[in-house]
Design an enzyme around this catalytic site. Structure first.
Site, PDB file in Angstrom:
ATOM      1  N   GLU A   1      48.363  50.753   9.450  1.00 33.60           N
ATOM      2  CA  GLU A   1      48.764  50.023  10.654  1.00 33.60           C
ATOM      3  C   GLU A   1      49.520  48.756  10.269  1.00 33.60           C
ATOM      4  O   GLU A   1      49.166  47.654  10.677  1.00 33.60           O
ATOM      5  CB  GLU A   1      47.543  49.671  11.514  1.00 33.60           C
ATOM      6  CG  GLU A   1      46.675  50.857  11.893  1.00 33.60           C
ATOM      7  CD  GLU A   1      45.446  50.450  12.712  1.00 33.60           C
ATOM      8  OE1 GLU A   1      45.433  49.332  13.262  1.00 33.60           O
ATOM      9  OE2 GLU A   1      44.507  51.270  12.803  1.00 33.60           O
TER      10      GLU A   1
ATOM     11  N   GLU B   1      36.880  50.700  11.526  1.00 29.53           N
ATOM     12  CA  GLU B   1      36.348  49.342  11.473  1.00 29.53           C
ATOM     13  C   GLU B   1      34.823  49.279  11.393  1.00 29.53           C
ATOM     14  O   GLU B   1      34.179  48.417  11.988  1.00 29.53           O
ATOM     15  CB  GLU B   1      36.889  48.537  12.661  1.00 29.53           C
ATOM     16  CG  GLU B   1      38.414  48.476  12.630  1.00 29.53           C
ATOM     17  CD  GLU B   1      39.043  47.804  13.839  1.00 29.53           C
ATOM     18  OE1 GLU B   1      38.307  47.403  14.762  1.00 29.53           O
ATOM     19  OE2 GLU B   1      40.284  47.676  13.869  1.00 29.53           O
TER      20      GLU B   1
END
Length: 578
Positions: A453, A349
């Site tokens: 994910e 991220e």
């Protein structure tokens, strides 16, 4: 190709170079165009699909079909042989040019266009105005002095008139537009694209011929073909420490998946909660368990750029001590599991957060990759982030911004290292055409793409949306694997569970099982023709075939063979020993 043979007297012909596709029940009348470029070019490519439903897509007919949107001015220009439209004198972000359309409900629309701006590097977005509102259809970063490609798409919620237009917050720049395309596809056509892609990507045509010990073809021989349990497709599910002591969880998981990611057990706050006091016992035990059952593991994660998810003691370190701690973290974790994992999520991220940049400087991501590669140079290293395919309005993580960050890392590393694109894929309502277009654009980087994910927010369409996402990912030519973010916990999963606490499937679990049956281990009963032949299409993997015919002397004939992506062919005569 290896063939294991037991009590054999048939000839197996497996021409795996045979590329003819099986004829689908429905074949798309227009093939989908996956091509995309991330290079800024002197001249744009021709419009995809010859423009689809766009009038005058290459602007060779002047401004025919195009109108002013807002208060901009429109001008037709030519540079060499290339003709295009320039939108200038803009006062508002939406001031641009537009074309009126008619959309049909539930149709998927694939969008592409080429842009240039008069100066700088400027984000350009494409919107569709309908009677009920506005649809975001795609975005790209346009440059001056060269042309950049945008790929996007959307699904129409209603039938009716609409208008396509462009938007940029930099009102001072001219927007140059060329080679615009909008191609509609029915759901049946879209499904056909997926089927054809899966056929090319995951399957091979296989021909078999059964003959007796004298070479005589065996007509009407009964064949039982089964894919071995060891053949597992690259679709997995996250796990956590609960799997170590729960037999029901173990049985449910290992009967389905060949890939996993540990939810939290390798993260820094888990392995070093106090500085200098490392504990890898849980991660070690989970890795050993996965090895026992032949489950591949993705390493997750070495660093996480979100300041909320750090060991508490990091914030008290001086800049020098912080950098040393980061180096030690990478060395300790990565060297411990070197060669045992199929991937590392090196930094998580970093398009949205900048914790390590605030401590180590603007090149923190590059440094993270260098640390990781120094300790495990042969494993593919991923940059992992969210909203690149989930939320079209999140400019920080757009495909162009993702690729820009990846390119910075690649340029700093030179030719060293193997990089990968990790897309978290946490969805609310998936925009399937946009997802495919984003895959196309990201694939132009030439590195592996994984959905790392995958989950869908709870709601009445959760299972259906999950199926759409998994089908799109599995079928795309450049997506190498998928991991569902559904690690089980008695207190509940992160956002999406596949089972209840007794490991009975929920609707989402039923979707996963359906797709695993469709794409994975299969049993097939068949009969040879008059010349002893049988032909079919099989997924890659190891197979066992049993042959039954009155003229076969041995009561039980069992043969093994491998179906691989290799284009080599092999012919093997298996002679009766009696």
């Amino acid at each position: 190709m290896d063939f294991g043979v037991q009590n054999s007297n048939i000839l197996l012909l497996l021409p795996l170079h045979f590329t003819c596709l099986s004829i689908a029940a429905f074949e798309a009348s227009v093939l989908y165009d996956h091509s995309a470029t991330i290079e800024c070019l002197e001249n744009p490519h021709k419009p995809q699909y010859e423009g689809g439903i766009i009038i005058n897509p290459d602007l060779d007919l002047g401004i025919e079909g195009w109108s002013i949107f807002g208060n901009a001015k429109m001008e037709h220009r030519q540079a060499g042989d290339n003709k295009f439209i320039v939108c200038h004198s803009r006062n508002q972000p939406h001031d641009s040019i537009s074309q009126k359309l008619y959309l049909r409900k539930n149709m998927h629309y694939a969008l592409s266009a080429w842009f240039q701006v008069s100066e700088g590097e400027v984000p350009i977005s494409v919107f569709i105005k309908t009677n009920s509102g506005y649809k975001f259809a795609g975005a790209a970063v346009a440059e001056s002095k060269c042309w950049s490609m945008l790929k996007g798409g959307f699904t129409a919620d209603e039938s009716g008139p609409a208008e396509l237009y462009f938007k940029s917050n930099r009102t001072s720049v001219e927007i140059w537009v060329d080679s615009i395309s909008l191609q509609p596809f029915t759901q049946e056509e879209w499904n056909s694209h997926q089927d054809q892609s899966i056929e090319k990507k995951h399957k091979r045509r296989v021909m078999m011929q059964a003959v007796d010990s004298h070479g005589k073809p065996l007509a009407n021989a009964k064949l039982s073909i089964e894919q071995k349990a060891s053949s597992k497709i690259p679709i997995g599910c996250a796990t956590n420490k609960n799997i170590l002591n729960n037999i029901k969880y173990q049985k449910w998981f290992t009967s389905r998946f060949g890939v996993t990611t540990f939810e939290n057990e390798m993260k820094w706050y888990s392995t070093e909660p106090s500085q200098g006091k490392e504990d890898y016992s849980v991660a070690d035990a989970m890795l050993q368990f996965m090895k026992k059952y032949g489950v591949a593991v993705r390493g997750h994660n070495i660093f996480w750029d979100d300041p909320k998810y750090q060991p508490y003691w990091l914030n008290s370190l001086s800049p020098w001590a912080f950098r040393l701690a980061a180096q030690n973290r990478a060395k300790s974790l990565v060297s411990r599991y070197k060669g045992q994992l199929i991937a590392w999520d090196v930094i998580n991220e970093n398009l949205h957060f900048s914790f390590f940049e605030s401590k180590m400087g603007a090149d923190a991501s590059v440094e993270a990759f260098k640390y990781a590669m120094a300790n495990d140079p042969s494993t593919t290293m991923f940059m992992n982030d969210y909203n690149t395919i989930e939320e079209m309005g999140d400019k920080a993580a757009s495909p162009d911004n993702y690729l820009n960050k990846l390119r910075q890392i690649q340029n700093s590393l030179g030719n060293g290292g193997r990089l990968g694109i990790g897309l978290e894929a946490h969805f609310r309502v998936p925009n399937i055409p946009y997802i495919r277009a984003s895959f196309d654009k990201l694939a132009a980087a030439g590195v592996p793409i994984w959905l790392t994910e995958v989950d869908v927010e709870k709601g009445p369409n959760q299972a259906w949306f999950l199926e759409q996402v998994l089908r799109e990912g599995h079928s795309h030519p450049n997506v190498a694997g998928l991991v569902i973010w559904g690690a089980w916990s008695p207190q509940g999963c992160y956002r999406m569970c596949l089972t209840d606490n007794n490991f009975n499937n929920l609707a989402t679990g039923n979707v996963v099982d359906k797709l695993l049956r469709e794409w994975g281990r299969r049993k097939l009963q068949a009969t040879t023709d008059d010349n002893g032949y049988f032909e079919t299409s099989l997924f890659h993997g190891d197979y066992l075939v049993k042959v039954d015919h009155p003229d076969i002397k041995n009561a039980s004939l069992v043969h093994t063979f491998d179906v691989s992506p290799s284009r080599s062919s092999s012919t093997l005569l298996l002679q009766d020993s009696q």
